[in-house]
Design an enzyme around this catalytic site. Sequence first.
Site, PDB file in Angstrom:
ATOM      1  N   THR A  36     -31.579 -20.138 -13.054  1.00  0.00           N
ATOM      2  CA  THR A  36     -30.284 -19.461 -13.087  1.00  0.00           C
ATOM      3  C   THR A  36     -29.443 -19.943 -11.914  1.00  0.00           C
ATOM      4  O   THR A  36     -29.942 -20.133 -10.800  1.00  0.00           O
ATOM      5  CB  THR A  36     -30.442 -17.932 -13.030  1.00  0.00           C
ATOM      6  OG1 THR A  36     -31.098 -17.487 -14.226  1.00  0.00           O
ATOM      7  CG2 THR A  36     -29.084 -17.237 -12.955  1.00  0.00           C
TER       8      THR A  36
ATOM      9  N   PHE B  87     -26.315 -19.201  -9.440  1.00  0.00           N
ATOM     10  CA  PHE B  87     -25.532 -18.117  -8.855  1.00  0.00           C
ATOM     11  C   PHE B  87     -24.408 -18.716  -8.012  1.00  0.00           C
ATOM     12  O   PHE B  87     -24.554 -19.801  -7.442  1.00  0.00           O
ATOM     13  CB  PHE B  87     -26.409 -17.230  -7.968  1.00  0.00           C
ATOM     14  CG  PHE B  87     -27.561 -16.583  -8.693  1.00  0.00           C
ATOM     15  CD1 PHE B  87     -27.425 -15.325  -9.253  1.00  0.00           C
ATOM     16  CD2 PHE B  87     -28.776 -17.241  -8.826  1.00  0.00           C
ATOM     17  CE1 PHE B  87     -28.485 -14.725  -9.927  1.00  0.00           C
ATOM     18  CE2 PHE B  87     -29.836 -16.657  -9.499  1.00  0.00           C
ATOM     19  CZ  PHE B  87     -29.692 -15.399 -10.051  1.00  0.00           C
TER      20      PHE B  87
END
Length: 353
Positions: free
Chosen positions: A254, A256
């Site tokens: 992921t 960010f």
Amino acid sequence: MQIEKLRGEIDAVDSKLVDLLNERAKKVLEIARIKKKERKGYYSAGRERKILERLIKQNKGPLPDEVVEKIIHLILKTSLSLEKRLKVVYFGPPATFTHLAAIKNFGEGADLVPVKSIGQIFAKVEKKQADFGVVPVENSTEGVVSHTLDMFLDSDLKICAEIIMEISHHLLGKGDLKGVKKVYSHPQALAQCRDWLEENLPTAGLLEVESTARAAQTSVREKDSAAIASDVAASLYGLKIIASHIEDRPSNYTRFLIIGRDYSERSGQDKTSILFSIKDRVGALYGMLSPFKNHAINLTKIESRPTKRKAWEYVFFLDFIGHKDDESVKKALAELEEECFFLKILGSYPKGE
């Protein structure tokens, strides 16, 4: 005797290390006073990346580069906390993956404050109620976090840094796998574990909540339930790990973003994100991408989103390698802007690793 002699030499080196660290800290505090007087920002991801890369290049061993990087990273985060204890808001509650990303980037020396929505993160940073915010923007399995992209349409905040984290999901609860009748988690976490859930818990109800940490909190209260969350959530909320690494794809990452009010300085290994809207004509998008080809700029991502202001009207988010202050980037953006309704530079920042 030889060991004692070597230990004495190590003690002398240790003493020098403490003296040098304190000498560095004094310089950091001097810089902090100047920044405060000139009202300059305290955190610069570009500056940190330059320091890390320079010192790793100088490393001749026997310490591995990754160990040197961890040591320097700790020194940099400690130095930052000496300059100013930053207030950083993140998508909470504690133990979400966004929280872990905030810890990774800012260390333990910052005040990390959970908020309930991505919109609140933007609002608090815009209103100067926080120095920075941390938001999820993209997962390697499930794609973009649309709400994060949409927030940039009406916000003047800048992307200051990006963090790429490998995500491991665990099934947490108080009982065993046979007793699980309900599974709570964030929609993306549930999607990333879809195959495992179908194989191992085919009759369990899958219930969406706003975060993986909230799922863990709910599972603490409800009998026969489990949560998909991090191992940190298990420790924090007193749950046991029923099953480990249940994500369907082993390479699950992921991305960010760190958002703030100022642009980041060049690091030499940068990425730039822009937002633009184009005129509705044949070949318009192809024409928008031509300046990047003409100036040999590598595009890494393009995403379209509806403006929500007019039916079938779209804006485009584009990521590419380079910094907004690079000459080739300046030329490409100038050519692009001539053909756009509007163009916004969301930020130039060090590439995540």
